[in-house]
Design a protein around this motif. Structure first.
Motif, PDB file in Angstrom:
ATOM      1  N   ILE A 171       0.841  -1.203   0.000  1.00 48.00           N
ATOM      2  CA  ILE A 171       0.000   0.000   0.000  1.00 48.00           C
ATOM      3  C   ILE A 171       0.876   1.252   0.000  1.00 48.00           C
ATOM      4  O   ILE A 171       0.525   2.280  -0.598  1.00 48.00           O
ATOM      5  N   THR A 175       0.672   4.119  -3.027  1.00 45.76           N
ATOM      6  CA  THR A 175       0.227   5.478  -2.693  1.00 45.76           C
ATOM      7  C   THR A 175       1.336   6.514  -2.748  1.00 45.76           C
ATOM      8  O   THR A 175       1.052   7.711  -2.636  1.00 45.76           O
ATOM      9  N   TYR A 258      -6.612  -0.440  -2.342  1.00 45.40           N
ATOM     10  CA  TYR A 258      -6.285   0.805  -3.041  1.00 45.40           C
ATOM     11  C   TYR A 258      -7.386   1.162  -4.049  1.00 45.40           C
ATOM     12  O   TYR A 258      -7.849   2.319  -4.097  1.00 45.40           O
ATOM     13  N   VAL A 261     -10.790   1.962  -1.967  1.00 47.18           N
ATOM     14  CA  VAL A 261     -10.841   3.062  -0.990  1.00 47.18           C
ATOM     15  C   VAL A 261     -10.052   4.296  -1.431  1.00 47.18           C
ATOM     16  O   VAL A 261     -10.497   5.423  -1.225  1.00 47.18           O
ATOM     17  N   LEU A 262      -8.902   4.098  -2.040  1.00 50.79           N
ATOM     18  CA  LEU A 262      -7.974   5.206  -2.230  1.00 50.79           C
ATOM     19  C   LEU A 262      -7.883   5.740  -3.648  1.00 50.79           C
ATOM     20  O   LEU A 262      -7.420   6.865  -3.858  1.00 50.79           O
TER      21      LEU A 262
END
Length: 263
Positions: A171, A175, A258, A261-262
């Motif tokens: 993660i 990110t 990812y 959610v991201l």
């Protein structure tokens, strides 16, 4: 990016990663090494620098994935084509085997001294010097240089530890600092990832030795099994599936999280 770029970048980068990472463990563990007993802090930073070196070397060639769990996470996230996944993973495995072999070449004399030392041999399973045979039932005295093993053998805990640690790694990669094509690490991402690996080692590495990379664990374990080392002991194949399967689960979970959610 061509298939040749992926092969060269991942093989070379992973080989350097394992050479330096396995090398720092050998330096700390083996008798007649100038760094013997330097401790966990040296190992954690040594692995971080190993990632830094291998990833910088290969980032501009293949994206510096160097880890099947990372490759799987990037494929789920969408940065890596699924058709490239077998080549990435095969190249990483080959690189890990080469790197582990080079660790042995570099420390050949220290391996010989360590594995013929009466004090070391007296502490192995099946001898009177062993305190707790359940602690390492199939692990030889130098297996830790090549592969990981748990301090407490609890399958659920060991699996969860590797899933959690690998999730953190992947993660962080997803990110922070991917290259322009999104299929691997950019320049800033290499540095961030190396620091994350140090952090994982210091914070989450205690229970299992933080494999967080199936190729890093399986490739060197194969080398340990094949090398003609006297008194090397077993390769602990009963544990070997955990540092392969659990990091893949952690990488896949990070890719899915990812996207969900991201992204």
């Amino acid at each position: 990016m061509s298939n040749f770029d992926i092969f060269i970048g991942e093989t070379t980068g992973t080989a350097i990663l394992i050479l330096l990472g396995g090398g720092v463990v050998a330096a700390v563990v083996l008798k007649r090494s100038k760094a013997r007993d330097a401790g966990w802090l040296a190992i954690s930073f040594g692995w971080g620098f190993a990632v830094l070196t291998g990833a910088y070397l290969s980032a501009g060639i293949s994206g510096a994935q160097l880890n099947p769990a990372v490759t799987l996470g990037l494929a789920i996230e969408g940065g890596t084509k699924w058709s490239d996944v077998p080549l990435y993973i095969g190249s990483q495995m080959l690189g890990a085997i080469i790197g582990a072999f080079l660790v042995w070449v570099t420390y050949m004399g220290q391996f010989a001294a360590h594995l013929t030392d009466p004090e070391i041999l007296a502490a192995q399973p099946g001898t009177e010097g062993l305190v707790d045979q359940k602690a390492a039932p199939q692990a030889g005295p130098v297996l830790g240089i090549f592969s990981t093993g748990p301090e407490i053998r609890n399958v659920l805990q060991n699996v969860l530890t590797e899933i959690i640690a690998t999730f953190v790694l992947v993660i962080a990669i997803l990110t922070q600092g991917l290259n322009n094509s999104g299929n691997g690490l950019g320049t800033i991402g290499v540095l961030i990832t190396a620091l994350v690996v140090v952090g994982i080692g210091l914070s989450l590495g205690g229970p299992t030795g933080y494999a967080i990379n199936p190729a890093r664990d399986l490739g060197p374990r194969i080398v340990h099994a094949l090398l003609p080392l006297p008194n090397k002991g077993g390769s602990d194949w009963s544990y070997a599936w955990i540092p392969v399967v659990a990091p893949l689960i952690g990488g896949a979970a990070a890719g899915g999280f990812y996207n969900w959610v991201l992204a």
